[in-house]
Enzyme design. Structure first.
Site, short mmCIF file in Angstrom:
data_model
loop_
_atom_site.label_atom_id
_atom_site.label_comp_id
_atom_site.label_asym_id
_atom_site.label_seq_id
_atom_site.Cartn_x
_atom_site.Cartn_y
_atom_site.Cartn_z
N GLU A 125 0.82 -1.23 0.00
CA GLU A 125 0.00 0.00 0.00
C GLU A 125 0.85 1.26 0.00
OE1 GLU A 125 -2.79 -0.57 3.23
OE2 GLU A 125 -4.15 -1.63 1.88
N GLU A 149 -6.00 -8.18 -1.16
CA GLU A 149 -6.66 -7.93 0.13
C GLU A 149 -8.11 -7.55 -0.15
OE1 GLU A 149 -4.97 -5.26 2.99
OE2 GLU A 149 -2.93 -5.83 2.49
C1 BG6 Z 1 -4.63 -2.86 4.69
C2 BG6 Z 1 -3.32 -3.37 5.22
O1 BG6 Z 1 -4.61 -1.50 4.76
O2 BG6 Z 1 -5.81 -3.18 5.34
C3 BG6 Z 1 -3.42 -4.49 6.22
O3 BG6 Z 1 -2.46 -3.75 4.18
C4 BG6 Z 1 -4.62 -4.25 7.11
O4 BG6 Z 1 -2.21 -4.57 6.91
C5 BG6 Z 1 -5.88 -4.26 6.24
O5 BG6 Z 1 -4.73 -5.15 8.16
C6 BG6 Z 1 -7.17 -4.13 6.99
O6 BG6 Z 1 -7.14 -3.02 7.84
P1 BG6 Z 1 -7.44 -3.16 9.38
O7 BG6 Z 1 -7.22 -1.79 9.92
O8 BG6 Z 1 -8.87 -3.59 9.45
O9 BG6 Z 1 -6.51 -4.16 9.94
#
Ligand code: BG6
Length: 471
Positions: free
Chosen positions: A177, A371
């Site tokens: 990211e 993701e």
């Molecule tokens: C992304 C990151 O921004 O979102 C992860 O790459 C992160 O590391 C994921 O865990 C989800 O965000 P969060 O804040 O719900 O853990």
């Protein structure tokens, strides 16, 4: 000419994704150094707090103890039929201070063992080289990526891991990211402000650091082609999307501008050139990025081979309204057409298809959503977790993914975020759970760490088994 297709390809990479810092724990074992993730005990929404202090609870210090339990966890991923598993290498396990002469053998061995365990089940490792895990020493001694010396340290780290794992890892990502550094420069890139800088100075620091990371990205690409010619190396961005709240042309234009602030990063890394639209904002903010001779040629010659990205949600932008920012990207006004998760993120499967099309239209390179997932409050009842809401989220997003394939978008695979519960990057909570596998641990660190399959476990297993035929 490509042919119309309605199906996931037979080599589609189904799987899940985590990061080292949110799962491994063992924060100072086997020679590991201190990294930035441990300096934000409350997640990235809060400010950098420096090295761990006595009496403060650091959720990542133990996390879910993946460091010692990875065999048990990988066996569960294998039961679901994973073809790929994304995690990161903790830079500080390999080079504890980032500028060490020689790598830490125990750290190297850990990842050798981890990759062997994955390959035992025919699960391909997809490895993020840097996932919010900057060695603290590089931040404190050199000022992190503001300093050009970081390019050399990163190059040495890449050379070490490419040589060591060249027979085991064929899919790589450089910086997780990277575009989030425009709003969270400390957590993402180790660029820490002391609070006295004005906007102009902050912008200069961020873009200078980004330039060094672009050069490092190009050098990593070059090295990867040289050392592992049969591997693929991509860039990774946070690309949850943003819509104009209404048809007010001001809202529409500002939304495009906000989106470009993110796409700027992939424009450079995929097209190999600085886009002309950035010149105006640099001019207005008085940004002067120092570049050395050969930098632009290098960036042009070694672009990323594919675009990996996270997509969780969309938000809506109202004209003139400043937005709040977190791990999900921009947060602005609530969209009345969408439902909202327990953590305020608006669920938008069609937005996923929209984003896949937007990105493929722009770049025409393979895409890899690495993701996507739902963070929710799960309740254990009689030892079971009935997470229908997660199944629903997943089902709708996979249907959207399939529609995007029909739209002609080239998609390498799909890794669900957090297939096992891990520490939240945004809030430091354990109880913001994404997993198909529940981990018995709460926000204060209580629990047995026992793993329990949720209902979504069997559902995702069936999706993979049928290669996405019955959604
Ligand atoms: C992304 C990151 O921004 O979102 C992860 O790459 C992160 O590391 C994921 O865990 C989800 O965000 P969060 O804040 O719900 O853990």
């Amino acid at each position: 000419m490509k042919k119309y297709t309605e199906k996931f390809s037979t080599d589609f990479l189904w799987g899940g994704a985590i990061s080292a810092n949110q799962a491994e724990g063992a924060w100072n074992e086997d020679g590991k150094g201190l990294d930035m993730a441990y300096c934000f005990p409350d997640g990235l929404h809060f400010k950098y707090k420096g090295a761990p202090k006595e009496g403060v609870y650091y959720p990542q210090a133990e996390a879910i103890d993946f460091y010692h339990r990875y065999k048990e966890d990988i066996a569960l991923f294998a039961q679901m039929g994973f073809k790929v598993f994304r995690t990161s290498i903790h830079w500080t396990r390999i080079f504890p201070n980032g500028d060490d002469e020689v790598p830490n053998e125990k750290g190297l061995q850990f990842y050798d063992d981890l990759f062997d365990e994955l390959l035992k089940y025919d699960i391909q490792p997809l490895i993020t080289i840097s996932h919010y895990e900057m060695p603290v020493n590089l931040v404190e001694k050199y000022g992190s990526w503001k300093n050009r010396k970081l390019i050399d340290f990163f190059e040495k780290y890449c050379t070490t891991i490419f040589n060591r794992y060249k027979d085991k890892v064929k899919y790589w990502l450089t910086f997780n990211e990277i575009n989030n550094m425009r709003r969270n420069a400390d957590y993402v890139a180790g660029v820490v402000f002391n609070g006295t800088e004005n906007r102009e100075q902050r912008q200069n620091m961020i873009y200078q650091a980004a330039h060094h990371m672009f050069v490092a990205n190009a050098k990593a690409n070059r090295l990867c082609h040289l050392i592992i010619p049969d591997a693929k190396i991509g860039c990774m961005l946070s690309l949850s999307n943003i819509y104009p709240y209404n048809c007010d042309p001001v809202a529409v234009f500002e939304t495009m501008d906000i989106r470009r602030k993110s796409l700027f990063y992939s424009d450079v890394m995929l097209r190999g050139e600085y886009p002309s639209y950035i010149l105006r904002s640099w001019h207005e903010d008085n940004v002067n990025v120092v570049m050395e001779e050969g930098d632009l040629e290098l960036i042009k010659k070694y672009p990323s081979q594919f675009l990996a990205f996270s997509y969780y949600k969309t938000s809506a932008h109202e004209a003139g309204k400043p937005s709040f920012f977190d791990t999900g990207g921009e947060q602005n006004s609530l969209n009345p057409f969408l439902k909202t998760s327990d953590w305020g993120w608006q669920i938008d499967p069609l937005g996923f298809r929209y984003t896949l099309n937007e990105l493929y239209d722009r770049y025409q390179v393979p895409l890899f959503p690495v993701e996507n997932g739902l963070g929710a409050n799960d309740v254990v009842i009689d030892g079971k977790i009935h997470d229908d809401y997660r199944i629903e989220y997943l089902k709708e997003h996979l249907k959207a993914l399939k529609e995007a394939i029909k739209d002609g978008v080239e998609i390498m695979g799909y890794t669900y975020w957090g297939p096992i519960d891990i520490v939240s990057a945004g809030t430091g909570e354990m109880e913001k759970r994404y997993g198909f596998i529940y981990v018995d641990k709460d926000n204060d660190g209580n629990g047995t760490l026992k793993r329990i399959k949720k209902d979504s476990f069997e559902w995702y297993k069936r999706v993979i088994m049928t290669n996405g035929e019955n959604l």
